[in-house]
Design a protein around this motif. Structure first.
Motif, PDB file in Angstrom:
ATOM      1  N   LEU A 104      -3.711   4.352  -0.413  1.00  0.00           N
ATOM      2  CA  LEU A 104      -4.307   4.192   0.912  1.00  0.00           C
ATOM      3  C   LEU A 104      -3.176   4.135   1.932  1.00  0.00           C
ATOM      4  O   LEU A 104      -2.302   3.260   1.843  1.00  0.00           O
ATOM      5  CB  LEU A 104      -5.148   2.920   0.983  1.00  0.00           C
ATOM      6  N   ILE A 105      -3.208   5.050   2.878  1.00  0.00           N
ATOM      7  CA  ILE A 105      -2.171   5.151   3.898  1.00  0.00           C
ATOM      8  C   ILE A 105      -2.756   4.693   5.229  1.00  0.00           C
ATOM      9  O   ILE A 105      -3.580   5.388   5.828  1.00  0.00           O
ATOM     10  CB  ILE A 105      -1.653   6.605   4.010  1.00  0.00           C
ATOM     11  N   HIS A 106      -2.375   3.500   5.667  1.00  0.00           N
ATOM     12  CA  HIS A 106      -2.804   3.048   6.981  1.00  0.00           C
ATOM     13  C   HIS A 106      -2.034   3.811   8.063  1.00  0.00           C
ATOM     14  O   HIS A 106      -0.873   4.180   7.877  1.00  0.00           O
ATOM     15  CB  HIS A 106      -2.547   1.551   7.133  1.00  0.00           C
ATOM     16  N   ASN A 107      -2.702   4.026   9.201  1.00  0.00           N
ATOM     17  CA  ASN A 107      -2.103   4.800  10.285  1.00  0.00           C
ATOM     18  C   ASN A 107      -1.647   6.160   9.758  1.00  0.00           C
ATOM     19  O   ASN A 107      -0.509   6.587   9.964  1.00  0.00           O
ATOM     20  CB  ASN A 107      -0.936   4.041  10.923  1.00  0.00           C
ATOM     21  N   ALA A 108      -2.569   6.831   9.093  1.00  0.00           N
ATOM     22  CA  ALA A 108      -2.230   8.090   8.415  1.00  0.00           C
ATOM     23  C   ALA A 108      -1.797   9.179   9.386  1.00  0.00           C
ATOM     24  O   ALA A 108      -1.140  10.138   8.984  1.00  0.00           O
ATOM     25  CB  ALA A 108      -3.423   8.569   7.588  1.00  0.00           C
ATOM     26  N   ALA A 131      -1.420  12.487  -6.264  1.00  0.00           N
ATOM     27  CA  ALA A 131      -2.243  11.290  -6.135  1.00  0.00           C
ATOM     28  C   ALA A 131      -3.492  11.596  -5.309  1.00  0.00           C
ATOM     29  O   ALA A 131      -3.544  12.582  -4.569  1.00  0.00           O
ATOM     30  CB  ALA A 131      -1.442  10.173  -5.475  1.00  0.00           C
ATOM     31  N   ARG A 132      -4.482  10.725  -5.426  1.00  0.00           N
ATOM     32  CA  ARG A 132      -5.656  10.810  -4.550  1.00  0.00           C
ATOM     33  C   ARG A 132      -5.335  10.039  -3.281  1.00  0.00           C
ATOM     34  O   ARG A 132      -4.910   8.875  -3.330  1.00  0.00           O
ATOM     35  CB  ARG A 132      -6.903  10.255  -5.231  1.00  0.00           C
ATOM     36  N   THR A 155     -14.142   3.847  -4.002  1.00  0.00           N
ATOM     37  CA  THR A 155     -13.509   3.629  -5.311  1.00  0.00           C
ATOM     38  C   THR A 155     -14.458   2.983  -6.315  1.00  0.00           C
ATOM     39  O   THR A 155     -14.015   2.592  -7.404  1.00  0.00           O
ATOM     40  CB  THR A 155     -12.256   2.763  -5.168  1.00  0.00           C
ATOM     41  N   GLY A 156     -15.723   2.850  -5.971  1.00  0.00           N
ATOM     42  CA  GLY A 156     -16.674   2.217  -6.886  1.00  0.00           C
ATOM     43  C   GLY A 156     -16.335   0.774  -7.176  1.00  0.00           C
ATOM     44  O   GLY A 156     -16.623   0.277  -8.274  1.00  0.00           O
ATOM     45  N   GLY A 157     -15.721   0.106  -6.196  1.00  0.00           N
ATOM     46  CA  GLY A 157     -15.383  -1.301  -6.345  1.00  0.00           C
ATOM     47  C   GLY A 157     -14.080  -1.563  -7.069  1.00  0.00           C
ATOM     48  O   GLY A 157     -13.673  -2.728  -7.214  1.00  0.00           O
ATOM     49  N   LYS A 158     -13.402  -0.521  -7.529  1.00  0.00           N
ATOM     50  CA  LYS A 158     -12.165  -0.710  -8.290  1.00  0.00           C
ATOM     51  C   LYS A 158     -10.977  -1.076  -7.409  1.00  0.00           C
ATOM     52  O   LYS A 158     -10.086  -1.814  -7.817  1.00  0.00           O
ATOM     53  CB  LYS A 158     -11.838   0.552  -9.085  1.00  0.00           C
ATOM     54  N   GLY A 159     -10.908  -0.508  -6.217  1.00  0.00           N
ATOM     55  CA  GLY A 159      -9.736  -0.698  -5.375  1.00  0.00           C
ATOM     56  C   GLY A 159      -8.737   0.434  -5.538  1.00  0.00           C
ATOM     57  O   GLY A 159      -8.973   1.416  -6.245  1.00  0.00           O
ATOM     58  N   VAL A 160      -7.583   0.281  -4.879  1.00  0.00           N
ATOM     59  CA  VAL A 160      -6.584   1.342  -4.753  1.00  0.00           C
ATOM     60  C   VAL A 160      -5.305   0.961  -5.501  1.00  0.00           C
ATOM     61  O   VAL A 160      -4.929  -0.211  -5.552  1.00  0.00           O
ATOM     62  CB  VAL A 160      -6.280   1.597  -3.257  1.00  0.00           C
ATOM     63  N   SER A 161      -4.634   1.972  -6.056  1.00  0.00           N
ATOM     64  CA  SER A 161      -3.405   1.723  -6.816  1.00  0.00           C
ATOM     65  C   SER A 161      -2.249   1.271  -5.930  1.00  0.00           C
ATOM     66  O   SER A 161      -1.444   0.416  -6.316  1.00  0.00           O
ATOM     67  CB  SER A 161      -2.985   2.992  -7.567  1.00  0.00           C
ATOM     68  N   LEU A 162      -2.137   1.874  -4.739  1.00  0.00           N
ATOM     69  CA  LEU A 162      -1.030   1.571  -3.830  1.00  0.00           C
ATOM     70  C   LEU A 162      -1.547   1.631  -2.404  1.00  0.00           C
ATOM     71  O   LEU A 162      -2.282   2.553  -2.040  1.00  0.00           O
ATOM     72  CB  LEU A 162       0.105   2.591  -4.015  1.00  0.00           C
ATOM     73  N   ILE A 163      -1.174   0.643  -1.606  1.00  0.00           N
ATOM     74  CA  ILE A 163      -1.500   0.637  -0.178  1.00  0.00           C
ATOM     75  C   ILE A 163      -0.210   0.448   0.600  1.00  0.00           C
ATOM     76  O   ILE A 163       0.582  -0.447   0.287  1.00  0.00           O
ATOM     77  CB  ILE A 163      -2.500  -0.482   0.178  1.00  0.00           C
ATOM     78  N   ILE A 164       0.015   1.296   1.597  1.00  0.00           N
ATOM     79  CA  ILE A 164       1.173   1.105   2.466  1.00  0.00           C
ATOM     80  C   ILE A 164       0.664   0.705   3.848  1.00  0.00           C
ATOM     81  O   ILE A 164      -0.189   1.361   4.429  1.00  0.00           O
ATOM     82  CB  ILE A 164       2.092   2.341   2.501  1.00  0.00           C
TER      83      ILE A 164
END
Length: 338
Positions: free
Chosen positions: A144-148, A165-166, A203-212
């Motif tokens: 997940l990229i904030h301020n993409a 990556a997705r 994400t079906g409730g799973k969450g994200v692998s990496l968030i910046i």
């Protein structure tokens, strides 16, 4: 030479164009006739008095330039004279002439304009450190990229796309068509939608692998909660503090009060990790930075590193350029031209 000087803390009116004698390169330095200088959000924070690393005014900020070498100091390679280069500057980049250590200078790829080259070092090195070096992003994982739509955001999309990556992103809806074209898979308008609920659904409730996350304050807690097991949160800015209407350092105080405390025991229980990135504190690791830059310049040749300059402003219009970036009207980099 001409320089844009921050003459005091405040709004864009605190940027003033001044003239001063050309500098001479010291031992191990090269002098560059600058064609373009990159602008970064840290420059805005410095102008507002919110960037602790910046010297007190009057000060010339700027971390990256592109231009032509016209002189070298002792122990610097004279073959660099006449070369088109890009360079990292420890402040001083808002100038039409700069002197920098030769180890911070890289030959400009022919495929890039000077404006594109000036917009590459800070955002791509930051994104590389966030995603690859410390974020360990792998093919098939999600980010997940904030301020993409910002400079680091676009660089991160390029890198994540190359990795396989997705890619999720937050950005205003007007920027979505461009970001989809660049490689984002799912985008959320943070102004009209609760992005955390959107990510939970996507994400079906799973969450994200990496968030910046360059936002800071309470946003870091929200990002942390959106991680999946083994997820990583990369923090690299406090841009949310610039939007506050509080005076001076009180803005930082409000942001700091909202910051989460990451205790080791809950981190272990959640199987999550957090880390911070500040490229401005990497000057003591020039060999490491040079290696990252070499890989990114290979990416330019291979076509997956694609610096995007949203708009250029002439050096005397630096205040207008700051306003444009501060209002988040840009997609990608904003650059000054000499």
């Amino acid at each position: 030479m001409r320089q844009v000087v921050i003459v005091g803390h405040g709004g864009p009116e605190k940027l003033e164009l001044r003239e001063t004698p050309d500098p001479r390169p010291s031992r191990g330095e090269v002098r560059i006739r600058v064609v373009a200088s990159g602008i970064n959000f840290a420059d805005i924070l410095a102008r507002q008095g919110l960037y602790p690393d910046a010297p007190r005014p009057p000060v010339v900020v700027g971390y990256e330039v592109s231009g032509t070498v016209d002189a070298v100091g002792a122990d610097a390679d004279p073959a660099l004279i006449g070369k088109d280069v890009m360079a990292m500057t420890r402040f001083g980049g808002y100038s039409d002439v700069v002197c920098v250590p030769a180890r911070q200078v890289f030959e400009k790829p022919d495929a890039l304009t000077h404006a594109e080259a000036a917009g590459l070092p800070v955002v791509y090195l930051t994104a590389w450190q966030l995603l690859v070096v410390m974020g360990s992003l792998k093919a098939g994982e999600s980010v997940l990229i904030h301020n993409a739509g910002g400079g680091v955001g676009l660089a991160a999309i390029d890198i994540a796309r190359h990795i396989g990556a997705r890619i999720y992103g937050t950005a205003s809806s007007a920027k979505h068509p461009f970001l989809f074209e660049r490689g984002a898979h799912e985008l959320i308008d943070y102004r009209t939608t609760d992005w955390a609920a959107g990510i939970d659904q996507l994400t079906g409730g799973k969450g994200v692998s990496l968030i910046i996350d360059p936002l800071g304050g309470r946003h870091w807690k929200k990002s942390y909660q959106a991680l999946r097991a083994t997820g990583r949160l990369g923090m690299f800015g406090i841009s949310s503090s610039s939007a506050s209407r509080l005076p001076g350092v009180l803005r930082l105080g409000k942001t700091a009060l909202g910051m989460p405390v990451f205790h080791p025991v809950p981190l272990m229980s959640a199987n999550r990790s957090v880390f911070g990135v500040n490229l401005g504190h990497m000057w003591h690791e020039p060999d490491m930075i040079a290696e990252w830059m070499r890989l990114l310049l290979d990416g330019v040749t291979e076509g997956w590193v694609r610096p995007h300059v949203d708009r250029t402003f002439p050096l005397p219009a630096a205040g207008e350029a700051h306003s444009y970036l501060e209002e988040r009207r840009n997609i990608g980099k904003v650059v000054l031209t000499a």
